[in-house]
Enzyme design. Structure first.
Site, PDB file in Angstrom:
ATOM      1  N   HIS A  19       0.837  -1.209   0.000  1.00  0.00           N
ATOM      2  CA  HIS A  19       0.000   0.000   0.000  1.00  0.00           C
ATOM      3  C   HIS A  19       0.870   1.258   0.000  1.00  0.00           C
ATOM      4  O   HIS A  19       0.622   2.204  -0.747  1.00  0.00           O
ATOM      5  CB  HIS A  19      -0.902   0.037   1.245  1.00  0.00           C
ATOM      6  CG  HIS A  19      -1.950  -1.042   1.302  1.00  0.00           C
ATOM      7  ND1 HIS A  19      -2.225  -1.746   2.446  1.00  0.00           N
ATOM      8  CD2 HIS A  19      -2.787  -1.533   0.356  1.00  0.00           C
ATOM      9  CE1 HIS A  19      -3.193  -2.616   2.204  1.00  0.00           C
ATOM     10  NE2 HIS A  19      -3.551  -2.507   0.946  1.00  0.00           N
ATOM     11  N   LYS A  43     -18.331  -5.187   7.478  1.00  0.00           N
ATOM     12  CA  LYS A  43     -17.100  -5.971   7.404  1.00  0.00           C
ATOM     13  C   LYS A  43     -16.411  -5.924   8.762  1.00  0.00           C
ATOM     14  O   LYS A  43     -16.378  -4.879   9.407  1.00  0.00           O
ATOM     15  CB  LYS A  43     -16.188  -5.320   6.349  1.00  0.00           C
ATOM     16  CG  LYS A  43     -15.540  -6.313   5.414  1.00  0.00           C
ATOM     17  CD  LYS A  43     -14.863  -5.580   4.285  1.00  0.00           C
ATOM     18  CE  LYS A  43     -13.645  -6.301   3.784  1.00  0.00           C
ATOM     19  NZ  LYS A  43     -12.968  -5.581   2.707  1.00  0.00           N
ATOM     20  N   ARG A  92      -2.670  -6.457  -8.233  1.00  0.00           N
ATOM     21  CA  ARG A  92      -1.621  -7.432  -7.929  1.00  0.00           C
ATOM     22  C   ARG A  92      -1.630  -8.599  -8.893  1.00  0.00           C
ATOM     23  O   ARG A  92      -0.603  -9.134  -9.248  1.00  0.00           O
ATOM     24  CB  ARG A  92      -1.818  -7.983  -6.501  1.00  0.00           C
ATOM     25  CG  ARG A  92      -1.445  -7.020  -5.416  1.00  0.00           C
ATOM     26  CD  ARG A  92      -1.929  -7.504  -4.077  1.00  0.00           C
ATOM     27  NE  ARG A  92      -3.382  -7.521  -4.037  1.00  0.00           N
ATOM     28  CZ  ARG A  92      -4.089  -7.729  -2.946  1.00  0.00           C
ATOM     29  NH1 ARG A  92      -3.479  -7.991  -1.813  1.00  0.00           N
ATOM     30  NH2 ARG A  92      -5.398  -7.701  -2.972  1.00  0.00           N
ATOM     31  N   SER A 130      -3.268  -7.965   3.257  1.00  0.00           N
ATOM     32  CA  SER A 130      -3.487  -7.710   4.682  1.00  0.00           C
ATOM     33  C   SER A 130      -3.989  -8.976   5.378  1.00  0.00           C
ATOM     34  O   SER A 130      -3.592  -9.285   6.498  1.00  0.00           O
ATOM     35  CB  SER A 130      -4.500  -6.573   4.876  1.00  0.00           C
ATOM     36  OG  SER A 130      -4.027  -5.397   4.275  1.00  0.00           O
TER      37      SER A 130
END
Ligand code: ADP
Length: 171
Positions: A19, A43, A92, A130
């Site tokens: 990040h 979430k 990614r 993460s």
């Protein structure tokens, strides 16, 4: 000339070196990058919104051209409220691409003035997530080089259980 502002939204639970790399590269293209930390909703996050913002602020240490804020509700509305028309996202792999293409198209349908700009993740960060990082820490592994030392310390505080006196086996 108007300032080119890009919004970099995400959960950042927690921020990783991937990040950070993206933000740094973003500031080389845009006059300002606003890191927009998604507020906790349905979430479940390990870090609260305030904690994630605090982490980012400590990591960026007032770096020029970067700001950290929180947002909730529709991202496109937040982007417009910042006088921006750019959403910055990292890619990614193919899995990211499939999800991101859907998000970008949806956001463009909601507001055609807003464009999503993608940057490919730098090779050494392309495997970082993460979620995986939290799992490694929970299992007692080292995440050195994947997250800044400050983030590693905070992760350990939350995820590594110290054996309590009561659980110690009797000799
Ligand atoms: P979200 O919940 O929105 O997917 P994340 O915090 O996982 O939020 O990611 C925020 C943004 O950062 C996304 O654009 C994601 O593709 C990008 N990103 C995630 N991991 C990396 C990484 N290792 N390197 C560069 N960008 C990344």
């Amino acid at each position: 000339m108007a300032k080119r502002v890009a919004i970099y939204p995400g959960s950042f639970d927690p921020p990783t070196n991937g990040h950070l790399n993206l933000v740094k590269r973003g500031t080389q293209i845009f006059d300002q990058v606003i890191v927009a930390v998604a507020e906790s909703t349905s979430k479940r996050y390990l870090f609260t919104t305030e904690e994630r913002v605090k982490l980012w602020k400590q990591l960026l240490k007032g770096a020029p051209g970067v700001k950290v804020e929180t947002f909730s509700g529709l991202l496109v509305n937040y982007v417009e409220s910042k006088n921006s028309n750019v959403i910055l996202r990292g890619l990614r792999n193919v899995t990211d691409f499939e999800y991101e293409i859907q998000m970008a198209s949806t956001n463009h349908t909601l507001n055609s003035r807003i464009e999503t700009v993608f940057m490919m993740t730098e090779g050494i960060y392309s495997h970082l997530s993460s979620t995986l990082i939290k799992e490694i820490v929970m299992l007692g592994g080292s995440v050195k080089g994947m997250v800044p030392p400050l983030v590693e310390r905070e992760l350990k505080k939350r995820l590594v259980r110290k054996p309590s006196a009561r659980n110690k086996t009797k000799q």
